[in-house]
Design a protein around this motif. Sequence first.
Motif, mmCIF file in Angstrom:
data_model
loop_
_atom_site.group_PDB
_atom_site.id
_atom_site.type_symbol
_atom_site.label_atom_id
_atom_site.label_comp_id
_atom_site.label_asym_id
_atom_site.label_seq_id
_atom_site.Cartn_x
_atom_site.Cartn_y
_atom_site.Cartn_z
ATOM 1 N N GLN A 1 0.823 -1.205 0.000
ATOM 2 C CA GLN A 1 0.000 0.000 0.000
ATOM 3 C C GLN A 1 0.864 1.265 0.000
ATOM 4 O O GLN A 1 0.566 2.235 -0.680
ATOM 5 N N PHE A 2 1.986 1.228 0.770
ATOM 6 C CA PHE A 2 2.891 2.373 0.777
ATOM 7 C C PHE A 2 3.499 2.573 -0.612
ATOM 8 O O PHE A 2 3.724 3.699 -1.043
ATOM 9 N N GLU A 3 3.750 1.479 -1.300
ATOM 10 C CA GLU A 3 4.335 1.574 -2.635
ATOM 11 C C GLU A 3 3.357 2.165 -3.642
ATOM 12 O O GLU A 3 3.725 2.989 -4.484
ATOM 13 N N GLN A 4 2.105 1.755 -3.555
ATOM 14 C CA GLN A 4 1.133 2.126 -4.575
ATOM 15 C C GLN A 4 0.525 3.504 -4.366
ATOM 16 O O GLN A 4 0.173 4.179 -5.323
ATOM 17 N N GLU A 5 0.393 3.960 -3.108
ATOM 18 C CA GLU A 5 -0.332 5.191 -2.851
ATOM 19 C C GLU A 5 0.446 6.166 -1.960
ATOM 20 O O GLU A 5 -0.083 6.672 -0.964
ATOM 21 N N PRO A 6 1.714 6.465 -2.258
ATOM 22 C CA PRO A 6 2.464 7.383 -1.375
ATOM 23 C C PRO A 6 1.906 8.801 -1.387
ATOM 24 O O PRO A 6 2.055 9.533 -0.405
ATOM 25 N N SER A 7 1.252 9.183 -2.478
ATOM 26 C CA SER A 7 0.730 10.547 -2.562
ATOM 27 C C SER A 7 -0.428 10.779 -1.604
ATOM 28 O O SER A 7 -0.776 11.912 -1.302
ATOM 29 N N HIS A 8 -1.057 9.691 -1.125
ATOM 30 C CA HIS A 8 -2.181 9.816 -0.204
ATOM 31 C C HIS A 8 -1.730 9.950 1.253
ATOM 32 O O HIS A 8 -2.555 10.178 2.124
ATOM 33 N N LEU A 9 -0.448 9.752 1.493
ATOM 34 C CA LEU A 9 0.052 9.773 2.870
ATOM 35 C C LEU A 9 0.272 11.200 3.346
ATOM 36 O O LEU A 9 0.594 12.099 2.573
ATOM 37 N N SER A 10 0.135 11.379 4.644
ATOM 38 C CA SER A 10 0.495 12.667 5.235
ATOM 39 C C SER A 10 2.011 12.796 5.234
ATOM 40 O O SER A 10 2.743 11.814 5.085
ATOM 41 N N ASN A 11 2.501 14.015 5.410
ATOM 42 C CA ASN A 11 3.956 14.228 5.443
ATOM 43 C C ASN A 11 4.628 13.391 6.513
ATOM 44 O O ASN A 11 5.655 12.751 6.289
ATOM 45 N N THR A 12 4.033 13.398 7.703
ATOM 46 C CA THR A 12 4.615 12.667 8.823
ATOM 47 C C THR A 12 4.665 11.173 8.540
ATOM 48 O O THR A 12 5.672 10.502 8.788
ATOM 49 N N SER A 13 3.571 10.631 8.030
ATOM 50 C CA SER A 13 3.521 9.195 7.742
ATOM 51 C C SER A 13 4.488 8.821 6.627
ATOM 52 O O SER A 13 5.127 7.775 6.661
ATOM 53 N N VAL B 1 15.575 -2.305 3.316
ATOM 54 C CA VAL B 1 14.867 -2.492 2.057
ATOM 55 C C VAL B 1 15.827 -2.159 0.911
ATOM 56 O O VAL B 1 16.644 -1.247 1.005
ATOM 57 N N ASP B 2 15.721 -2.888 -0.175
ATOM 58 C CA ASP B 2 16.552 -2.661 -1.346
ATOM 59 C C ASP B 2 16.347 -1.228 -1.846
ATOM 60 O O ASP B 2 15.223 -0.832 -2.173
ATOM 61 N N PRO B 3 17.417 -0.420 -1.925
ATOM 62 C CA PRO B 3 17.261 0.977 -2.369
ATOM 63 C C PRO B 3 16.681 1.120 -3.775
ATOM 64 O O PRO B 3 16.113 2.161 -4.100
ATOM 65 N N GLN B 4 16.809 0.070 -4.587
ATOM 66 C CA GLN B 4 16.298 0.146 -5.955
ATOM 67 C C GLN B 4 14.905 -0.447 -6.111
ATOM 68 O O GLN B 4 14.403 -0.577 -7.236
ATOM 69 N N SER B 5 14.277 -0.834 -5.026
ATOM 70 C CA SER B 5 12.927 -1.389 -5.111
ATOM 71 C C SER B 5 11.925 -0.285 -5.451
ATOM 72 O O SER B 5 12.143 0.892 -5.165
ATOM 73 N N ASN B 6 10.838 -0.672 -6.084
ATOM 74 C CA ASN B 6 9.771 0.289 -6.385
ATOM 75 C C ASN B 6 9.259 0.958 -5.125
ATOM 76 O O ASN B 6 8.876 2.133 -5.132
ATOM 77 N N LEU B 7 9.230 0.195 -4.036
ATOM 78 C CA LEU B 7 8.722 0.724 -2.768
ATOM 79 C C LEU B 7 9.513 1.963 -2.353
ATOM 80 O O LEU B 7 8.945 3.042 -2.130
ATOM 81 N N LEU B 8 10.841 1.831 -2.247
ATOM 82 C CA LEU B 8 11.634 2.967 -1.801
ATOM 83 C C LEU B 8 11.730 4.048 -2.870
ATOM 84 O O LEU B 8 11.715 5.250 -2.554
ATOM 85 N N LEU B 9 11.834 3.659 -4.123
ATOM 86 C CA LEU B 9 11.916 4.659 -5.180
ATOM 87 C C LEU B 9 10.686 5.553 -5.199
ATOM 88 O O LEU B 9 10.784 6.774 -5.370
ATOM 89 N N ASN B 10 9.522 4.942 -5.006
ATOM 90 C CA ASN B 10 8.280 5.721 -5.003
ATOM 91 C C ASN B 10 8.208 6.655 -3.797
ATOM 92 O O ASN B 10 7.788 7.814 -3.908
ATOM 93 N N LEU B 11 8.608 6.131 -2.623
ATOM 94 C CA LEU B 11 8.571 6.963 -1.422
ATOM 95 C C LEU B 11 9.565 8.122 -1.519
ATOM 96 O O LEU B 11 9.246 9.267 -1.147
#
Length: 662
Positions: free
Chosen positions: A164-176, A189-199
């Motif tokens: 969910q963090f990977e798919q919808e980072p724009s919906h998160l508050s700044n703090t979250s 977490v792998d620095p090149q993963s979609n998860l971290l790249l998106n965040l």
Amino acid sequence: MALITLRRNVCHLPAFWIHGAALKNQPINHVHKAVKGHHLCPWFCSQPPELFRVRFRHACCKKFHSENGNDPHPVGEPVYSQVRDWDRLEQNLKNEDEQLFIRRLNGFTSSEEVLSFISTMETLPDAVAAGALQRICEVEKKGGDRRLPKDILENSLFQALCFQFEQEPSHLSNTSLVAALHSLILLHVDPQSNLLLNLVAECQDRLKRGGLEVHNLCILGESLIRLQGPDCVTLELILYQLQGEKLETFTPEDIVALYRILQACAEKMDQHQTFLNKINNFSLSIVYSLSPKLISQMLTALVALDQTQALPLVIKLGKYVVRHITHFTNEELGRVLEAFIYFGHSDRFFTQALEQYVTTLSLTLDPEVVSKIMEYCSRKLILSKPIFDAVAESFVCQTEKFSPSQVSKLIEPFGKLNYLPPNASALFRKLENMLFTHFNYFPPKTLLGLLHSCSLIERHPVNFMAKIFSPFFLQRLQGEESYLDRLSLARLTQLFLTSVLECHFYKGPKLLPNFRVRSFLTPCCSLETPMDFQLYKSVMVGLIDLLGARLYFASKVLTPYCYTIDVEIKLDEEGFVLPFMVDEDVHQRVALCIDGPKRFCPNSKHLLGKEAIKQRHLQLLGYEVVQIPYHEIDMLKSRLELVEYLQRKLFSQRSGDHWQEG
């Protein structure tokens, strides 16, 4: 406020690309919808990726409403019960605020407890979701800096959170957003993963728009340092924005985080020194509100940033260290002591607090902290008998826990400050046994310093002299250098002199002449303390009045035995004082040791170890040693009293002594 809808995402989760073994979850009676084009990149493991269809049977999959009209409930369970439980959970979520959930998360002691807790919730506020990741990170890091266990990685709810963090980072508050990024980085977490790249991309976008608050900027800065190093371009933008903020808006935690960020950029401090000076001045006003952990981190950063001009801040931090000393962890206290050593800070209140702390916990203290405490006492020349006695007892009771370097830091102060504890026999017996067993484990210079310090307090390392004088050890001591350093040569020479003067029964090999020095008094690494010039001038005036002329005594006389005598007076066989240039008919040599404050432990009349061994050796070499300590000279009120004092010191034991008339 964005909400992460766990039930929907878990039960309709697309196929995942993951490393490692397949998830061992039992399938449920529901057709999972596959979302084309979406996959979870390999983050955590290093094995080749394999494709698995992730199917979940989880608590949150048993209780949810179907949005497409199908009945997804497990066979054999009444629908009414599911709806009732679901309604109750929704009501609970409305009744309890996010802070309560965060507090409950912080009370959990394992990742399983965290995941079990959030599995009872259908929708999860993003702040609570980020808090769950943060708590998982905290509890896993307590066991050391390591990756997540396999069972957590394969947990369906943990994967759903990350998805969910990977798919919808724009919906998160700044703090979250920044909290989730920080936690995932700490979890490797792998620095090149979609998860971290998106965040990271989302954080950078909000940063460029100027939409991040001070606290979030600090967390993001530390996260990017871990992820990309201190040279990343984004970090400069973060520091630029932070410099534009008023320091009054920073919390104490933010100020210390800012110190940590600047600490990581220590090589670029020329660019940020003006900003750092403002932070140092402002920090004086928040010291009272810092926790022991934050005090330790601030002092560590000040050391790394070489902030020697911030001594007022160090002194004020020192006052609060006294109040919090019992609340520091071993690691934190060690860092505090390192900072005090670096800045040269000490005061009697801290010494008293340290004495109480050590005497209370001596047998349970970590060996590294014990050695650091002794190193601090050694550097500041603090002869604290309560500390030294407690440390000696600690070493005797748990010798096997100390490493060679820790043993050296623990023992050397006893010699340096010329102190033998009440259990000296047991202490040095334990030390000797350890040296016999682990001699080769000690680095050569560490071993030499340790054995030399023992000789200062007449605990002569006779059983090890043959080894340290051997060509093999000297070669190890020299290492790859073309020559031995001056301090090592001086220590070897003094040990050799000790073997000749104080260990008559030693019959082993001698130190080769090319490894001996001519003088122990050198501008650096000296085994003698230079004479106090002002004290010498006062004594010289009295000696001239007493002896009648300057020619009857010599100053700074280098003996054939490497020691430098402050003042030497020569006597013939009848007790007459001879001119200092005369070498014939010398029957007795008097060595005056004009001992200034630096030859004693501070605020005491206790000679340092190197001065005690010097006077001991001069006596064994045939000199009559006369000590002229500063605290006795300071008591004299007139020149006449000074002359009478020197008369008593020099001639009261020899009524037949005289001096030649000039």
